[in-house]
Design a protein around this motif. Sequence first.
Motif, PDB file in Angstrom:
ATOM      1  N   ASP A  68       0.857  -1.185   0.000  1.00 19.18           N
ATOM      2  CA  ASP A  68       0.000   0.000   0.000  1.00 19.18           C
ATOM      3  C   ASP A  68       0.899   1.243   0.000  1.00 19.18           C
ATOM      4  OD1 ASP A  68      -1.708   2.121   0.503  1.00 19.18           O
ATOM      5  OD2 ASP A  68      -2.960   0.993   1.908  1.00 19.18           O
ATOM      6  N   SER A  69       1.165   1.800  -1.174  1.00 19.02           N
ATOM      7  CA  SER A  69       2.094   2.922  -1.283  1.00 19.02           C
ATOM      8  C   SER A  69       1.602   4.167  -0.553  1.00 19.02           C
ATOM      9  CB  SER A  69       2.351   3.256  -2.759  1.00 19.02           C
ATOM     10  OG  SER A  69       2.992   2.195  -3.420  1.00 19.02           O
ATOM     11  N   SER A  70       0.316   4.420  -0.611  1.00 18.59           N
ATOM     12  CA  SER A  70      -0.229   5.605   0.062  1.00 18.59           C
ATOM     13  C   SER A  70       0.019   5.535   1.564  1.00 18.59           C
ATOM     14  CB  SER A  70      -1.727   5.736  -0.212  1.00 18.59           C
ATOM     15  OG  SER A  70      -1.969   5.950  -1.582  1.00 18.59           O
ATOM     16  N   ARG A  71      -0.225   4.373   2.140  1.00 15.81           N
ATOM     17  CA  ARG A  71       0.040   4.169   3.565  1.00 15.81           C
ATOM     18  C   ARG A  71       1.525   4.314   3.862  1.00 15.81           C
ATOM     19  NH1 ARG A  71      -1.665  -1.544   5.801  1.00 15.81           N
ATOM     20  NH2 ARG A  71      -0.072  -2.139   4.291  1.00 15.81           N
ATOM     21  N   ALA A  72       2.342   3.735   2.996  1.00 11.33           N
ATOM     22  CA  ALA A  72       3.791   3.781   3.200  1.00 11.33           C
ATOM     23  C   ALA A  72       4.309   5.218   3.160  1.00 11.33           C
ATOM     24  CB  ALA A  72       4.493   2.942   2.134  1.00 11.33           C
ATOM     25  N   PHE A  73       3.883   5.995   2.177  1.00 10.23           N
ATOM     26  CA  PHE A  73       4.371   7.371   2.055  1.00 10.23           C
ATOM     27  C   PHE A  73       3.914   8.233   3.227  1.00 10.23           C
ATOM     28  CE2 PHE A  73       4.456   6.617  -2.764  1.00 10.23           C
ATOM     29  CZ  PHE A  73       5.820   6.331  -2.739  1.00 10.23           C
ATOM     30  N   GLU A  74       2.712   8.002   3.717  1.00 13.06           N
ATOM     31  CA  GLU A  74       2.237   8.755   4.881  1.00 13.06           C
ATOM     32  C   GLU A  74       3.045   8.390   6.121  1.00 13.06           C
ATOM     33  OE1 GLU A  74       0.392  11.507   7.038  1.00 13.06           O
ATOM     34  OE2 GLU A  74       0.154  11.220   4.857  1.00 13.06           O
TER      35      GLU A  74
END
Length: 231
Positions: free
Chosen positions: A194-200
């Motif tokens: 989950d890239s969005s979770r990772a970047f956050e």
Amino acid sequence: MISLKKNIVLLCLMLSSAYLGSTARPTEQIAEMRPQVSLAELIPTTFEGWKAEPSGGGQVVNPQQEKMLNEVYSETLSRSYVNAEGYRIMLSLAYGRNQNDTLQLHRPESCYPAQGFVLQSKRSTELTIAGQQIAAVQLETNLSQRYEPVTYWTVIGDRITTFGFSKKITEMEYAWHGQIPDGMLVRVSSIDRDSSRAFEAQKQFSEQLIQAVKPEHRNRLIGGNLTTTQL
């Protein structure tokens, strides 16, 4: 018009480089202006709910060959941190005392594919860290079933800069003032589909990390004026 302006600036840079090469070479090292402290001492092992895992406990992958690391960088640091929820962030710092034409920071989007990773996407972003706007880059990479979103930024001397044109201009500005800038690459990543979770999570980790660093050392990681540097 943009292309014309860029070509004019490039011509000026070439002429400036020729001038510096023939008449004067920078001799004042920015690294000598800083308090001398190792990266291991600079970066805390615990802060804001994050705790560094024992050596070997994480899965930090350095996509650069050890020989190149030793040749290009003065010092590197890799650690894996985990929070109370069990989420893991991998931190990698690469520091070079001398950013000249032969000793340069290497961009992750080139190094990851060189080690077999697939670069799925790349985008520019801005992070707000310790009240400063940080120009950063976010990558989505994977190696087989290892999906590793990456956030990184670079500091040349006391200035946040991107690679390429911006970085070259920054280095030339230092050279015009007789100074040799140092360079720091700060990279955080996590194994997460989950890239969005990772970047956050990486954004939050970065903010908390910098806040935990002593104020007198933060400019090494996010830029900031050195009183002896006039650009």
